[in-house]
Design an enzyme around this catalytic site. Sequence first.
Site, PDB file in Angstrom:
ATOM      1  N   SER A  95       9.471  28.166  26.527  1.00 32.53           N
ATOM      2  CA  SER A  95       9.448  29.209  25.505  1.00 32.53           C
ATOM      3  C   SER A  95       8.035  29.348  24.965  1.00 32.53           C
ATOM      4  CB  SER A  95      10.389  28.844  24.351  1.00 32.53           C
ATOM      5  OG  SER A  95      10.199  29.709  23.244  1.00 32.53           O
TER       6      SER A  95
ATOM      7  N   TYR B 176      13.305  23.369  18.070  1.00 30.17           N
ATOM      8  CA  TYR B 176      13.379  24.083  19.350  1.00 30.17           C
ATOM      9  C   TYR B 176      12.014  24.100  20.035  1.00 30.17           C
ATOM     10  CZ  TYR B 176      14.303  27.949  22.604  1.00 30.17           C
ATOM     11  OH  TYR B 176      14.428  28.731  23.724  1.00 30.17           O
TER      12      TYR B 176
END
Length: 251
Positions: free
Chosen positions: A142, A156
């Site tokens: 990501s 995350y």
Amino acid sequence: MKVAIVTGAGSGIGQSAAIRIAERGMGVILTYSSNREGGLHTAAVIEKAGGTAVALPLDLADSGTFPAFRDSVVDALRDTWQRDTFDHLVNNAGSVRTSMFEDTTEDTFDLLTRVLLKGPYFLTQRLLPLMEDGGAIVNTSSNSTGVGLEPGYSVYGTMKGGLDVLTRYMAKEFATRGIRVNSVSPGPTRTRLGDNAFERFPEVIPALAAKTALGRVGEPDDIGAMIATLISTESRWVTAQNIEVSGGYNL
């Protein structure tokens, strides 16, 4: 026929990657967790187009299930492709929970650790003996590890940052077998993550598009096509790379 395993292919990026890989003439073993209907749909789309696919359940958060999953992979390879090995692995399955740093619980931290970092690590370890030399692995990371920093994604983003480092170590160690390992880092992408956040909060889309050089949020196929390219022979000289696929988010 070459065979690829794609985790988290019931929707979104994983679904697109599985379909794009199948379009290149490869068989696909795809996994789903809670979205069984989505996994079966992905397999049906591939088969309708003339490809071959098998959908298997996988709980990435529970590494204790990995030995049984490996056995299911062995059965699928034998029964569907008359093989005892596969060629490529896409570690795509994931989960996201957001919270500000001061509000983050250990339960959230531990869950995201298991799904986003421990899961890909030990699933790859379990499947590696079945993988052909000269294959390729792609990890879905990501851009929340760099230019995509947003409040609430500390856990995350941290786990995805660990996955980026793991990608390089995998590439280093697996190179002796000719196995290439890369990661892709999507920007904001219209997927089911965050309990269908884009559907529930459509008002955030214009702001995200405005921060993206190419003027829109990403679609799953934008990333799925890159994953399919990275495991193909076209990318035979690419390894240990993290490729941002974000349309120029925060450029």
